[in-house]
Design an enzyme around this catalytic site. Sequence first.
Site, PDB file in Angstrom:
ATOM      1  N   HIS A   9      64.635 -27.627   6.012  1.00  0.00           N
ATOM      2  CA  HIS A   9      65.786 -27.104   5.658  1.00  0.00           C
ATOM      3  C   HIS A   9      67.044 -27.493   6.237  1.00  0.00           C
ATOM      4  O   HIS A   9      67.043 -26.874   7.410  1.00  0.00           O
ATOM      5  CB  HIS A   9      65.684 -25.459   5.323  1.00  0.00           C
ATOM      6  N   ARG A  10      67.936 -28.068   5.681  1.00  0.00           N
ATOM      7  CA  ARG A  10      69.067 -28.609   6.417  1.00  0.00           C
ATOM      8  C   ARG A  10      68.701 -29.353   7.606  1.00  0.00           C
ATOM      9  O   ARG A  10      69.313 -29.366   8.838  1.00  0.00           O
ATOM     10  CB  ARG A  10      70.032 -27.522   6.682  1.00  0.00           C
ATOM     11  N   GLU A  36      65.521 -31.363   3.252  1.00  0.00           N
ATOM     12  CA  GLU A  36      66.594 -30.917   2.369  1.00  0.00           C
ATOM     13  C   GLU A  36      68.064 -30.744   3.055  1.00  0.00           C
ATOM     14  O   GLU A  36      68.288 -30.730   4.217  1.00  0.00           O
ATOM     15  CB  GLU A  36      66.260 -29.529   1.966  1.00  0.00           C
ATOM     16  N   ASP A  38      72.642 -30.691   2.215  1.00  0.00           N
ATOM     17  CA  ASP A  38      73.740 -30.504   1.068  1.00  0.00           C
ATOM     18  C   ASP A  38      74.971 -31.462   1.357  1.00  0.00           C
ATOM     19  O   ASP A  38      75.078 -31.883   2.359  1.00  0.00           O
ATOM     20  CB  ASP A  38      74.140 -28.960   1.604  1.00  0.00           C
ATOM     21  N   HIS A  51      77.035 -27.835   4.477  1.00  0.00           N
ATOM     22  CA  HIS A  51      76.846 -26.989   3.371  1.00  0.00           C
ATOM     23  C   HIS A  51      77.702 -26.364   2.890  1.00  0.00           C
ATOM     24  O   HIS A  51      77.880 -26.208   1.684  1.00  0.00           O
ATOM     25  CB  HIS A  51      75.819 -25.750   4.076  1.00  0.00           C
ATOM     26  N   GLU A  97      70.984 -31.719  -2.262  1.00  0.00           N
ATOM     27  CA  GLU A  97      71.654 -30.749  -2.947  1.00  0.00           C
ATOM     28  C   GLU A  97      73.013 -30.972  -2.976  1.00  0.00           C
ATOM     29  O   GLU A  97      73.677 -30.599  -2.206  1.00  0.00           O
ATOM     30  CB  GLU A  97      71.468 -29.348  -2.400  1.00  0.00           C
ATOM     31  N   LYS A  99      76.495 -29.662  -3.719  1.00  0.00           N
ATOM     32  CA  LYS A  99      77.147 -28.531  -3.877  1.00  0.00           C
ATOM     33  C   LYS A  99      78.648 -28.615  -4.539  1.00  0.00           C
ATOM     34  O   LYS A  99      79.431 -27.742  -4.973  1.00  0.00           O
ATOM     35  CB  LYS A  99      77.508 -28.118  -2.215  1.00  0.00           C
ATOM     36  N   ASP A 217      63.232 -23.687   7.690  1.00  0.00           N
ATOM     37  CA  ASP A 217      64.262 -24.066   8.717  1.00  0.00           C
ATOM     38  C   ASP A 217      62.951 -24.080   9.811  1.00  0.00           C
ATOM     39  O   ASP A 217      63.548 -24.833  10.800  1.00  0.00           O
ATOM     40  CB  ASP A 217      64.790 -22.590   9.326  1.00  0.00           C
TER      41      ASP A 217
HETATM   42  O1  G3P Z   1      67.517 -26.189  -1.614  1.00  0.00           O
HETATM   43  C1  G3P Z   1      67.276 -24.672  -1.438  1.00  0.00           C
HETATM   44  C2  G3P Z   1      68.262 -24.067  -0.453  1.00  0.00           C
HETATM   45  O2  G3P Z   1      68.887 -24.966   0.401  1.00  0.00           O
HETATM   46  C3  G3P Z   1      69.533 -23.620  -1.257  1.00  0.00           C
HETATM   47  O3  G3P Z   1      70.264 -22.519  -0.603  1.00  0.00           O
HETATM   48  O4  G3P Z   1      72.392 -21.844   0.421  1.00  0.00           O
HETATM   49  O5  G3P Z   1      70.561 -22.900   1.763  1.00  0.00           O
HETATM   50  O6  G3P Z   1      71.858 -24.304   0.258  1.00  0.00           O
HETATM   51  P1  G3P Z   1      71.227 -22.966   0.361  1.00  0.00           P
HETATM   52 CA    CA Z   2      70.849 -26.439   0.558  1.00  0.00          CA
END
Ligand code: G3P
Ligand code: CA
Length: 222
Positions: A9-10, A36, A38, A51, A97, A99, A217
């Site tokens: 994640h990120r 993943e 953003d 993000h 992702e 945004k 994470d």
């Molecule tokens: O892609 C899943 C998750 O990243 C979505 O929430 O706020 O972390 O971008 P957020």
């Molecule tokens: Ca995300």
Amino acid sequence: MNKILKIGHRGAKGYVAENTLASFEKALDLKVDGIELDVHLSSDGKVMVIHDETIDKTTSKKGYVNDFTSSELNKLNIPTLEKVFDLIDKKCFVNIEIKDNKATKFVVELIQKYITEKNWNKNLFQISSFEWTILKDISKVKPKLQLGILTEYSVEEALLFAKKIKAHSINPYFKLLNVGNVKLIHENGFKIFPWTVNSSEDITFVKSLNVDGIISDFPDKI
Ligand code: G3P
Ligand code: CA
């Protein structure tokens, strides 16, 4: 039981500052199957990996991402998506992702460039968004790109929409999942990539549901 994909994640937010090149390097070191991240758009039309819509939280400056050039953002440790693709270099898939809808056209163009000019397999990309109209627009693009329906509230509504746009996966907040809706999603032919699953207890729970990938994470804990 299928292999459950480890998705950082990120990058590897649990270890290194989120959405930075260092975070993506760390995720690769941890041997993730996917990353993943953003995206937003800079003032000079570059897709930037960050993000929030502002740079306030992750840099020493303040303001909207849209108001800075890519070169200014680079200096603040915010990479372009292109730089991240080059770093990842086909070692794992990338879940982008979106945004901000302003970035959509540029994300699609960049992916198409990597497919046609740099020989990336199109399955190395997935585009996700909480803004489903963005996904609907991208569903018309050829070659068809893998789409992930993000939902924080309703797996049922996400499933209906996934059928409509022939998505690849449903990416729900993990607490929305149960044995019944996981079965239903699979019966309808979609993958399930829940987020953001961090504690060992939650990872064990989500694994027991037999999901296809987990966004965490701490991808090494999966
Ligand atoms: O892609 C899943 C998750 O990243 C979505 O929430 O706020 O972390 O971008 P957020
Ligand atoms: Ca995300």
